[in-house]
Design an enzyme around this catalytic site. Structure first.
Site, mmCIF file in Angstrom:
data_model
loop_
_atom_site.group_PDB
_atom_site.id
_atom_site.type_symbol
_atom_site.label_atom_id
_atom_site.label_comp_id
_atom_site.label_asym_id
_atom_site.label_seq_id
_atom_site.Cartn_x
_atom_site.Cartn_y
_atom_site.Cartn_z
ATOM 1 N N LYS A 255 0.926 -1.470 0.122
ATOM 2 C CA LYS A 255 -0.408 0.090 -0.127
ATOM 3 C C LYS A 255 0.557 1.233 -0.079
ATOM 4 O O LYS A 255 1.005 2.555 -0.013
ATOM 5 C CB LYS A 255 -1.210 -0.341 0.924
ATOM 6 C CG LYS A 255 -0.318 -0.552 2.606
ATOM 7 C CD LYS A 255 -1.462 -0.614 3.483
ATOM 8 C CE LYS A 255 -1.434 -0.693 4.682
ATOM 9 N NZ LYS A 255 -2.144 -1.336 5.818
ATOM 10 N N ARG A 256 2.102 0.759 0.562
ATOM 11 C CA ARG A 256 3.016 2.088 0.201
ATOM 12 C C ARG A 256 3.360 2.746 -0.969
ATOM 13 O O ARG A 256 3.197 3.781 -1.487
ATOM 14 C CB ARG A 256 4.499 1.789 0.807
ATOM 15 C CG ARG A 256 3.645 1.977 2.837
ATOM 16 C CD ARG A 256 5.117 2.407 3.346
ATOM 17 N NE ARG A 256 5.118 3.006 4.871
ATOM 18 C CZ ARG A 256 5.731 3.703 5.147
ATOM 19 N NH1 ARG A 256 7.056 3.748 4.511
ATOM 20 N NH2 ARG A 256 5.853 4.218 6.305
#
Ligand code: GLU
Length: 485
Positions: A255-256
Site C-alpha cells: 500500500k505504500r
C-alpha cells in the site's frame, strides 16, 4: 469415484480487503466451477487482536462485488461449518491432543524471555534463528508438572531434524524443502488459540478441500502442513501456489506504493468485470491470447498448464486502460447513467456534501466549481505545499508518510478519529498544528479555504484521502526545493 472438487478462499479479516484476496479467490472460484464443484469462504480469524467484524464484512462485500459468490461460508452456512475459525476452537483442541498423543507435537514451556535470548545468541553467531528445541526431548511428565504448577505453554510441531519434506505443486512440480529449514512451528498458542497452520490443515481436511490454491508466500508453510497431514494420517490435498502480485519495480504489491484495497478500486469507479478480467490476466493466458474476457470465459478456459509463474505486475496503467474499454465497449448509456449515480451522485453522499458546502456558495452554478474535489479521485497539488515551514524536506516527508500510514491503519474514518490522527501525527513529528494543517487541507482539497477539514475528510472517505496524500507524496519525493539565491 473421483472426489467432488472443493476449493476455498481463506482470508484473515484484518485491515482492508486486499486485491490479492480478489485475485486468489478468482482462481479458486473458476477452478471449482469448471469442475462442477464448490467454492468456500472461510474466515481465518485466530489472531483475534488483529481481526475485526468490519473487516470481515468488507471481505464479503468486495467478493460479492466482484461476482465471486461462494457456496458455503460464515454468512450463508453449509454442511461443514462453522466457517469462522474462532467458532471452531473446540475442534482444534481435540486434534492437537491427537498430535501430542502420537508424539508428532509436544508441549513447550519456554518463556518469551528465554526465546528472545536464544534468538539473540543465534543472531550473534550468525546462525539461522528459530526454536532451539529445548523442550522437544524433555520428559513430558516434567514439562506437564510445570504446566500443572501454572506455567504457560504452547504446543509445537516435532519437525524431523534431517531429510526433506516433499510435495507436489500442480503448477511448480515437486517442491522439496530441507527439514533443517523448517522450524518446530507453534501450533497452539498459550491462550489456547490455534495458529494459522493447525487451523488451516484441520479445516481444509474437515471441509474436504481437494485443491488448496493460494499465494506463493505460503510455500514455506506447506511442508509444515504436509507433516501434519501425514501425522494425522489424512490424504493431502492438491496444492497450487500462484505467483504474487508485484509493483512495476517487481517488489511485492504494497500500500505504500499503490492502492491495494479492493475498497479503493470500487470507490474509484473500477468496474467489477474489468477487475475480474484483470485478475484473470495476472497468472493466466488464453490459448488465443485474448485479453478481454468474462468470468464465464475464464471459468471455461482456466487451465493450470497455462499458469505462468513470472511475477505478474499489478499494473495500474493497464488496469485503467482495460476499465476504459469496459466502460466504452460494454456499457450502454443508461448503464453509464446508473454507474455515475451509484459512484458519484448517491443521494446520501450529496446530502453530506451539501451540508458542508451550502453556506459557502451563492447559487446552483457555484456548487460544482466549489465542490469539485468531492467528486474527483486525485486533485492537483503543488509539491511545494508539502514543504512544511521551518522543517526540512526529510522531516516534511516523514510527517506526511506518518499521516498516510496512520490513515491506512484506521478502522473507523470519522471526524473524531481523523482529528486524533492529525493531532497525533503533528505532535509525534514535533510540528505545530499551524505548520501542518493547512498543507494537509491543500493536498486533500486543492484549496486554501474549504469546509472544516475533519468533516471534509470524513465525507471524502479514507480511500480518497489516502490516495491523495500518497500521490502528493510521490510528487514531493521527486521535487527539488529551489536553491536559495
Ligand atoms: N489466512 C491465510 C491468508 O490470509 C490463508 C492462506 C491459505 O490459503 O492457506 O491468506
Amino acid at each position: 469415484m473421483t472426489k467432488r472438487v472443493r476449493t476455498r478462499i481463506a482470508p484473515s479479516p484484518t485491515g482492508d480487503p486486499h486485491v490479492g484476496t480478489g485475485y486468489i479467490a478468482l482462481y479458486n472460484y473458476a477452478f471449482a466451477k469448471q469442475h462442477g464443484g464448490d467454492f468456500l469462504l472461510r474466515i481465518e480469524d485466530t489472531d483475534q487482536s488483529r481481526c475485526s467484524d468490519a473487516s470481515e464484512q468488507a471481505i464479503f462485500d468486495s467478493l460479492r462485488w466482484l461476482g465471486l459468490s461462494w457456496d458455503e461460508g460464515p454468512d450463508i452456512g453449509g454442511e461443514k461449518g462453522p466457517y469462522r475459525q474462532s467458532e471452531r476452537l473446540k475442534i482444534y483442541r481435540a486434534y492437537i491432543q491427537q498430535l501430542i498423543d502420537s508424539g508428532a507435537a509436544y508441549k513447550c514451556t519456554c518463556t518469551p524471555e528465554r526465546l528472545a535470548e536464544v534468538r539473540k545468541r543465534q543472531q550473534a553467531l550468525k546462525q539461522p534463528t528459530g526454536y532451539d528445541g529445548h523442550c522437544r526431548d524433555r520428559d513430558p511428565a516434567e514439562v506437564q508438572a510445570e504446566i500443572d504448577a501454572g506455567a504457560p505453554y504452547v504446543v509445537r510441531l516435532r519437525t524431523p531434524r534431517d531429510g526433506a519434506t516433499r510435495f507436489v505443486d500442480l503448477v511448480r512440480g515437486e517442491v522439496s524443502i530441507n527439514n533443517t529449514e523448517v522450524d518446530d512451528q507453534v501450533l497452539m498458542k498459550s491462550d489456547g488459540f490455534p495458529t494459522y497452520h493447525l487451523a488451516n490443515v484441520v479445516d481444509d481436511h474437515l471441509m474436504e478441500i481437494t485443491h488448496v490454491i493460494r499465494g506463493e508466500e505460503w510455500i514455506s508453510s506447506t511442508p509444515k502442513h504436509i507433516l501434519m497431514y501425514d501425522a494425522f494420517g489424512w490424504e493431502r490435498p492438491n496444492f497450487v501456489h500462484l505467483p504474487l502480485l508485484r509493483n512495476n519495480d517487481k517488489s511485492k504489491v504494497s500500500k505504500r506504493k499503490n492502492p491495494v484495497s479492493l475498497n479503493y478500486f470500487k470507490e474509484a469507479g473500477y468496474l467489477p468485470d474489468a477487475m475480474v478480467n484483470f485478475f484473470g490476466l495476472m497468472a493466466f493466458s488464453f490459448r488465443d491470447e485474448r485479453e478481454v474476457f468474462t468470468l464465464k470465459d475464464f471459468t471455461e478456459e482456466l487451465d493450470l498448464k497455462r499458469i505462468s509463474l513470472g511475477g505478474p505486475v499489478f499494473d495500474l496503467t493497464k488496469l485503467l486502460w482495460l476499465n476504459g474499454r469496459y466502460l466504452r465497449e460494454q456499457r450502454e448509456v443508461p448503464q453509464v447513467l446508473s454507474y455515475l449515480k451509484e459512484q458519484l451522485f448517491q443521494e446520501d453522499y450529496l446530502v453530506k456534501v451539501i451540508e458542508l458546502v451550502q453556506e459557502r456558495v451563492e447559487k446552483s452554478e457555484d456548487f460544482i466549481p466549489y465542490a469539485s474535489f468531492f467528486f474527483a479521485g486525485d486533485v492537483e497539488t503543488d509539491p511545494k505545499w508539502l514543504m512544511l515551514k521551518g522543517a526540512t524536506k526529510k522531516e516534511s516527508r516523514a510527517a506526511f508518510e506518518m499521516l498516510a500510514d496512520r490513515i491506512d491503519a484506521l478502522q473507523e474514518f470519522s471526524p473524531e478519529s481523523i482529528e486524533e490522527t492529525l493531532k497525533g501525527t503533528c505532535q509525534d513529528s514535533g510540528l505545530k498544528p499551524k505548520q501542518f494543517f493547512m498543507p494537509v487541507r491543500m493536498i486533500i482539497t486543492n484549496k486554501k479555504g474549504s469546509p472544516p477539514l475533519y468533516d471534509t475528510m470524513a465525507v471524502l472517505g479514507k480511500e480518497r484521502c489516502r490516495f491523495r496524500i500518497r500521490k502528493a507524496l510521490e510528487r514531493f519525493k521527486q521535487w527539488e526545493p529551489p536553491k536559495a539565491t
